[in-house]
Scaffold this motif. Structure first.
Motif, PDB file in Angstrom:
ATOM      1  N   HIS A  99       0.831  -1.224   0.000  1.00  0.00           N
ATOM      2  CA  HIS A  99       0.000   0.000   0.000  1.00  0.00           C
ATOM      3  C   HIS A  99       0.857   1.263   0.000  1.00  0.00           C
TER       4      HIS A  99
ATOM      5  N   GLU B 189       1.509   1.713  -3.591  1.00  0.00           N
ATOM      6  CA  GLU B 189       0.308   2.182  -4.301  1.00  0.00           C
ATOM      7  C   GLU B 189       0.053   3.669  -4.070  1.00  0.00           C
ATOM      8  N   ARG B 190       0.421   4.175  -2.881  1.00  0.00           N
ATOM      9  CA  ARG B 190       0.171   5.601  -2.639  1.00  0.00           C
ATOM     10  C   ARG B 190       1.415   6.469  -2.898  1.00  0.00           C
TER      11      ARG B 190
END
Lengths: 211, 211
Positions: free
Chosen positions: B17, B20-21
């Motif tokens: 994550h 992803e960010r």
């Protein structure tokens, strides 16, 4: 504080089994909530230091009843609890300090702990530490590291370049070499025979065995 | 390597994550098994560097088929995979680098990653990193830190004393101060207004927001 030759320092979040297997020491210092771990490990405590915001009143009472000295510092202090504990140990004249510290948690605290251990303020004592399951030794001058062949050993110059670095019994030997501070060069070394040594002319090196 | 202005570096054990960010970047570099995380995050990869001992053949094939360049280094190299990735990014002329690194794991690697990020070798670029859930910024010269009021910010001088340190919007301000290297002095600071700044005359500071 009575005079002593060796000190055990236990900080908040230390592993109980690391405290239980820590070497015998004639001065036992709890850094703040490290007291809880020492009590759980049934280890007599001589001194508790810190702002004591994170340790229970029950633990402090139990320590006091058992004869421990309590030194409470203001919360807005410049030193970390580990620094206060190291300073107290040095003030009592010890030659050896073993610290049991937490692994993980806040990354800034993790980094600060390693940098603080290496400070020249404590160089009159030989310092090592258990950081979770990792083993750490501070090298000022010369030091024999208690490893057996095959165990990893990383060398990090902290606080700037270490000069005149000479090692024995390591896979990648150094002979009168400079070890710069902001590189990964030292990480993949390992002992090829028991009791490797690390000697440095100037600077300070943190040796870490982390498998 | 084509020219680029920003690079994303993803290392082994990075959180998916966090990848992803991560900000959009025009050059995406996998440090060894960081490739697996980039593929899982469905992020196109431009370059894979490292000794590639810990990345699967399937992942390498998938990356090659998608147009990635693979640069395999010998296992007995002096540089870490992170250093190889940073070096590749700098060689392509980027001005900003965001690295996504693992938290925990080997303590020597954790320390090496922080020290390596701070190296003056990469000072032509503005570097920040996500280390697990912790945020890290490297300060050479002056830097604005994207925090809001109340968020913690620790400042660590790595590689020796930082001089002429001046901050804005921090609870414990520094004005043309020396920040020594092997102390915990910087750990308990926090932003009191948005976008604190840190300026230093000499040395390098790692800023960490770790709550």
């Amino acid at each position: 504080m009575r005079s002593a030759t060796s000190a055990l320092i236990v900080a908040s979040g230390a592993l109980q089994h690391a405290v239980e297997r820590a070497p015998r020491s004639d001065l036992v210092i709890a850094a703040d909530a490290g007291l809880e771990v020492l009590l759980a490990a049934d280890r007599p405590v001589d001194l508790v230091v810190g702002d004591l915001d994170s340790v229970s009143a029950e633990a402090l009472s139990a320590a006091t009843a058992a004869g421990a000295e309590i030194t409470r510092h203001p919360s807005d202090k410049d030193e970390s609890d580990l620094e206060l504990a190291l300073s107290a140990a040095i003030d009592s004249g010890v030659q050896r300090i073993h610290a049991v510290l937490r692994d993980g948690g806040r990354l800034d605290h993790q980094l600060a702990n390693l940098l603080v251990l290496a400070s020249t303020r404590w160089r009159s004592a030989e310092i090592d530490a258990a950081v979770g399951e990792h083993r750490v030794w501070v090298v000022h001058g010369e030091r024999t590291i208690p490893l057996v062949a095959g165990e990893p050993l990383a060398l990090h110059a902290v606080g700037g370049t270490a000069t005149g670095v000479t090692t024995t019994n390591l896979k990648y030997p150094l002979v009168d070499a400079d070890l710069p501070g902001l590189v990964a060069l030292g990480i993949s070394n390992e002992a090829v025979a028991a009791s490797p040594t690390v000697r440095i002319e100037t600077g300070v090196v943190i040796a870490i065995s982390s498998s």
